[in-house]
Structure formats: C-alpha cells, structure tokens
Motif scaffolding. Sequence first.
Motif, short mmCIF file in Angstrom:
data_model
loop_
_atom_site.label_atom_id
_atom_site.label_comp_id
_atom_site.label_asym_id
_atom_site.label_seq_id
_atom_site.Cartn_x
_atom_site.Cartn_y
_atom_site.Cartn_z
N LEU A 72 0.69 -1.03 -0.25
CA LEU A 72 0.13 0.16 -0.04
C LEU A 72 0.92 1.29 0.10
CD1 LEU A 72 -3.19 -1.09 2.56
CD2 LEU A 72 -2.85 -0.93 0.10
N ASP A 87 3.97 1.31 -1.38
CA ASP A 87 4.30 1.56 -2.69
C ASP A 87 3.37 1.99 -3.59
OD1 ASP A 87 6.78 0.36 -2.27
OD2 ASP A 87 6.07 -1.51 -3.45
N ALA A 88 2.13 1.98 -3.37
CA ALA A 88 0.84 2.30 -4.31
C ALA A 88 0.64 3.72 -3.93
CB ALA A 88 -0.59 1.55 -3.83
N ALA A 89 0.93 4.43 -2.71
CA ALA A 89 0.86 5.50 -2.34
C ALA A 89 2.03 6.29 -3.15
CB ALA A 89 0.61 5.85 -1.03
N ARG A 90 3.10 6.01 -3.15
CA ARG A 90 4.23 6.65 -3.56
C ARG A 90 4.10 6.44 -4.97
NH1 ARG A 90 8.04 9.14 -2.41
NH2 ARG A 90 9.98 7.72 -2.60
N ASP A 91 3.74 5.57 -5.63
CA ASP A 91 3.36 5.55 -6.97
C ASP A 91 2.31 6.54 -7.53
OD1 ASP A 91 3.83 3.90 -9.49
OD2 ASP A 91 1.71 3.84 -9.31
N LEU A 92 1.27 6.89 -6.56
CA LEU A 92 0.43 7.92 -6.93
C LEU A 92 0.87 9.29 -6.71
CD1 LEU A 92 -2.91 5.74 -5.73
CD2 LEU A 92 -2.02 6.25 -8.22
N GLY A 93 1.85 9.41 -6.19
CA GLY A 93 2.45 10.69 -6.04
C GLY A 93 2.79 11.18 -4.74
N ALA A 94 2.58 10.36 -3.73
CA ALA A 94 2.80 10.63 -2.25
C ALA A 94 4.37 10.74 -1.91
CB ALA A 94 1.99 9.90 -1.38
N LYS A 95 4.90 11.91 -1.17
CA LYS A 95 6.14 11.79 -0.57
C LYS A 95 6.31 10.86 0.38
CE LYS A 95 7.88 15.49 -2.77
NZ LYS A 95 7.72 15.33 -4.01
N VAL A 127 -1.48 6.36 4.89
CA VAL A 127 -1.52 5.00 4.62
C VAL A 127 -1.26 4.18 5.58
CG1 VAL A 127 -1.33 3.12 2.97
CG2 VAL A 127 -1.61 5.51 1.94
#
Lengths: 379, 276
Positions: free
Chosen positions: B179, B181-189, B197
């Motif tokens: 999750l 990774d998913a957040a980072r992938d969507l643009g989260a620092k 998350v």
Amino acid sequence: MLGHLRFENITRRFGSFTAVDRVSLEIEKGEVFSLLGPSGCGKTTLLRMAAGFDVPDEGRIFLDGVDITRLPPDQRPVNTVFQSYALFPHLSIRENIAFGPKLSKRPAAKIRSEVDRMLDLVDLAAHADKKPTQLSGGQKQRVAIARALVNKPKVLLLDEPLAALDLKLRQRLLVELDAIHDEVGITFIYVTHDQGEAMSISDRIAVMNKGVVEQIGKPPEIYEAPRTSFVAAFIGDTNFFEGKITSCIDARFSKCAIEGIGEIIIDNDKPTILGDLVHLSLRPEKIIVSRGMPELRTNENSVPGLIEDIIYFGSHTRLWVRCSGWRICVETQHRTYQLDQAPLKWGDTVYLLWHANDGYLLEQYREEDESLLTLPDEE
Amino acid sequence: MKPRKPELLATAPSFLWLAVFVFVPVAIIFAIAFRPALPAGGIGEGWSLDAIRSLKDPIYISLLFRTVIISFVTTALCIALALPVAWYLAKLPPTWRSRILMLIIIPFWTNFVIRVFAWQQILHAEGIIANALRFIGILGESDRLLGNNVAVIIVSVYTYLPFAILPIFAAAEKFDFALLDAARDLGAKPFRAFRSVFLPGIRQGLVTAILIVFIPMLGSYVIPDMVGGTDSQMLGSKIAQRNFNDRNLPQAAALSCALTLLVLAPMLLRRKEKAA
C-alpha cells in the motif's frame, strides 16, 4: 527517433543472484508491450524499476528522452496497477481514485469530475461510496486501473493484473482492458506469466527467462518463429528434434537426418551448413494424423508411430505418438468428415504428416527447456 | 436476539470472575468514599461527604493536572519511539523478528521495582550519566537527574515502551506494505504515504497502545515515588500516601474513584467509536 520508454543495458543483482541481466528494450508510444516469462525471470523487477521502486545496478531508463533511472516513484509520470490491487482499505472507492489527484493539488471540483469520469470508464459509479472489501476481485481490479489512469500517466504499468481472478473473469477483463487502452491510448506495459493473456492483448511481447530477454516480437512472430527452445516451449507446446544436415535440396530446403526417424525435409529458415547439428521445433497442431500411409507431396514429411497416450480436450484431442526414440505430441481437430473413421485408440499405428515449412529451426537450444513441455510420464 | 441458556451458562464463569474481582471491589471503594474518616485512621460509622468534598482542594486539582500531563507526555514519547521500532520489526525477516521481540520482552523477567531501582543508580547524582554530562558541561554542578519530572518520564517511558511496541507491531505485521508503494506511485512523498496510509492502516494497534500506556500511567505511583521528587508526585502516589501513611481510607477511596472515572472516560470514548 529514440523509443518512448527505453531500457538501456539494465542489470539488477540481489546478492549473487542476477535478476535482470543487461536488458535493453525500446517501447513505443501507445503500444501494449508485454513482459512474459516464468516467475523469477526478472519481469517484475524490470517493472519495479520502471515504476521507481527499484534502481538498476547498471544501465539507465529513459522516458521521452529524459533519464528517469533514479527518479523517485512520486515524481514519475508513470502509474502502476498492482498484482494485489493495493487499494487503500480505509478509503472508499471514490477516495481511492481521488488519492492521486488530491496530492497534485488540483481544485476540488475538477478532481470530482475527473474521478466521476474514471468511475464511468470502469463502470463502477454505482459502487463509488463502498469500501474495497465490499467489492469482488474483478471490481477491485477495475478500481486499481481507474486509480492509476486518473493521474493521466504517460505509461501504465500492469503487474500480473489478472493473476488473482478466475479464468472466465480474466478473459472478460482482458477485453475490457483492451477497450480501455483504445480509449486512453497511452503506453501499457503488461507483466504476465500467462502466454494466453500476453498473446491476446499485446502489440509486442518480450519473452524473458533468467533475467535475459530471449525474444522480442509481435505475438505471431513469437509463436510461429521462436528464436530459442525456451520461447518455443514456454509459449504453447511444441516438439523438439535434433538432427544433422545431410544434403541440400535447393536454396530453401535441406535434408536432415534424425536418429531413429530417418531423413526428413526441413525449411532452411536459418543459414545451415552441411553436417551442422540443428534443432527443430514442430508445433503439435501442424501435424496431421492418418491411419494409412499418406501420399507425400513436395517437401512433406511422413513418419509412422504408435499411439501411447490420448487426452481429450473437447475442442481438440492430444496424442502422444512414439516414433522409435521420440515421443511426438500431436493435436487433432474433431472434424465431421473424420466421423466415418473409427476413433483412434492406444496402441494404434498411425502416420504423422507435416510440411517442411511447419518445422522451425531454433537459433539456440538448451536441453533443460524440454522440461517446459507437457509430456505424460514415461512408463 | 435473546441469549440462549447454554450461552448464559458459558459466560457465567467470566461474569462471576468479573463480579468478584472487579465490580465488588470497585463498589466497596465507592462506598468507602462516602464514609467519615476516623482521626486515628480507618473508617468510621455512618455516611459523610467530607472525603468527596476534599477533592476540591487545589492541591488535588494541580496533582490531577500534573498526572495527566506526565501521562500524556510519556504516552506520546512511547508511541513516537514504538512506531519506528514496530515498522522495522514488521519488515524484518521472521527469524530476526522473533529474536528482537525476545529482547524486548526479556526485561519483564526482572521484577519491575528492581528495574526502577536500577534506574535510581543510573540517574544517581554520582552515577555514570550524571558524571559524564557534568564532564562535557551539559549538567551544572548543582543540577540533578534524579528527583524531578524528567526522571519520572524517562523511567516511565522505559517501563511502558514494550507495551506500546507490541500492539503497534501486531498491527504493522498485518499491514500490507504494498500500500505504501501504491501511495508513492500515486505521487505521495514518503512521509505523506506514512501519514495517509500507514497510520490509518495500523489504527487499531495505535489506539490500543495509547490506552495501554496512558491508563496505567494515570495510576502510577512506584515510579514517581522512587525517582521523582516532591514536585513530581502523581495522583497514584497521593492515594498510596493517604492509604498507607495517613490511614485516611475515605479520602484515598475518593481519590481512587476520581481516578477510576478519569480512566473510564477514554475507554467509553473508544467504545463509542467502535460502535460507530
């Protein structure tokens, strides 16, 4: 013009294990490009490096000419659809899809309309306020796709997106995915171990094995003209023959002696020299079975054999035919004109017939790849 | 749905246990709070509101205030330290994970009072830390490490840290790190992914850890007694003092009731939240 997404000599090691070994790929804008291979072949590692979750030990990755090798994932115009979906369990479907747009600080009204558009695209508007746990596997998958696409990435990375679904649903989502690709028109990189998925959705496929790309090509090229024994055996099923070139017929055809079978005619799709040891791949469905000795036309081969195994698949039947030291897999269709024939039984003597064109010479042969073939156990 | 007879029978032993060891003692303490105190110590005859009224004493109010502050700071520090520990534990390979969990649990094999006594030696004015700090000039000649609120908080954090780590680790172990990774992938620092998350993902463990540290802290009296000074007394120490030294049982009971209600408040809040 250099490729849209370009992998240049990528190597990635984990300890003494080389997951990806000097891989170079050029992926064009708007194409569906599959990375196909068995687990541990390096396809997921390559995808993770494209997403920014991993950094290659050697080599560089370019997107539209910009070096993105070391760019963190949040700064890449690339989004991923994860194998496990990785939906945020504490957020609703709508909030999941809005996660990316909210981070980009777009105005709330614009975010809302974009999320609505995505919900429509994946046909989930009715479920917008549900939590991920309330959705079925196929619906979760569509949320994951919408959540990635809403950010308008230049490349969408799909990591075994259908692996967790059952067969029928997989086929339906594959069609939907294709429709979504037609609509958004961006580049898709599709990682899978399922050759059927890769064949049906891809414009081009890179077949990977042990960290190396064995062949890149359009699906028919990969299937009809496999470069290596691995590609031939991993995609579909095949028969391998080993023989020696004994004489040249003309520019295209040669004779090849196979131990226990005798001389057959082969198509010289690779340059060969008299006396060369060659390896031939012959797909099961290219072989015709008959009870009587067939009449041979030019460049056809016929070999007698004994039926050792029969497996009925509904749409076709598989036979394993013993020809001296070889066991040859044959696929037969059930055509109505064959009805007057008595069904084939174990122990029947049959003749196998194929055209020299249907065999394909392999550039590279490894004995270990034979284990990929489906063979019934030897008695 | 009405509970059926076998269900009632099955729950009877635990109800009995609760009644004998929780409800009855609490009821007795509540009752004692409304009794008069005898000048010589002990509980007098009849009923009186003296003990309850005495709770208005500003000494008690400031005591309560200090108790809550020290408990709050200790809880916050415990959570702040437990979060990264639990995070890395959850990411460790299982063999190392159980080894380190073992190290976290081992101190419990030594009696709590002995461990606090050990801290007395560590923080002692002539102890190694005090001498070292004095040597590099951080600690003045007359400054002391022992006998103040800071000492109480340090030793409390030491004592309660494992209780904060374990529930957060249990939640983090179940957390799906993909999750992030998913957040980072969507643009989260990285920190944004952690906050939006990871923290919601381990919420249950976090709430448990806060309660499991905060509630015993409110009642703690051994630590402030042993390493605190006169100005770091907590409500628990006062109850012990009223009980053992003054023998003013009604007043000790009244203070206990106040503390019980204070503890119940966050529990009820949590229940309300669970129901929602």
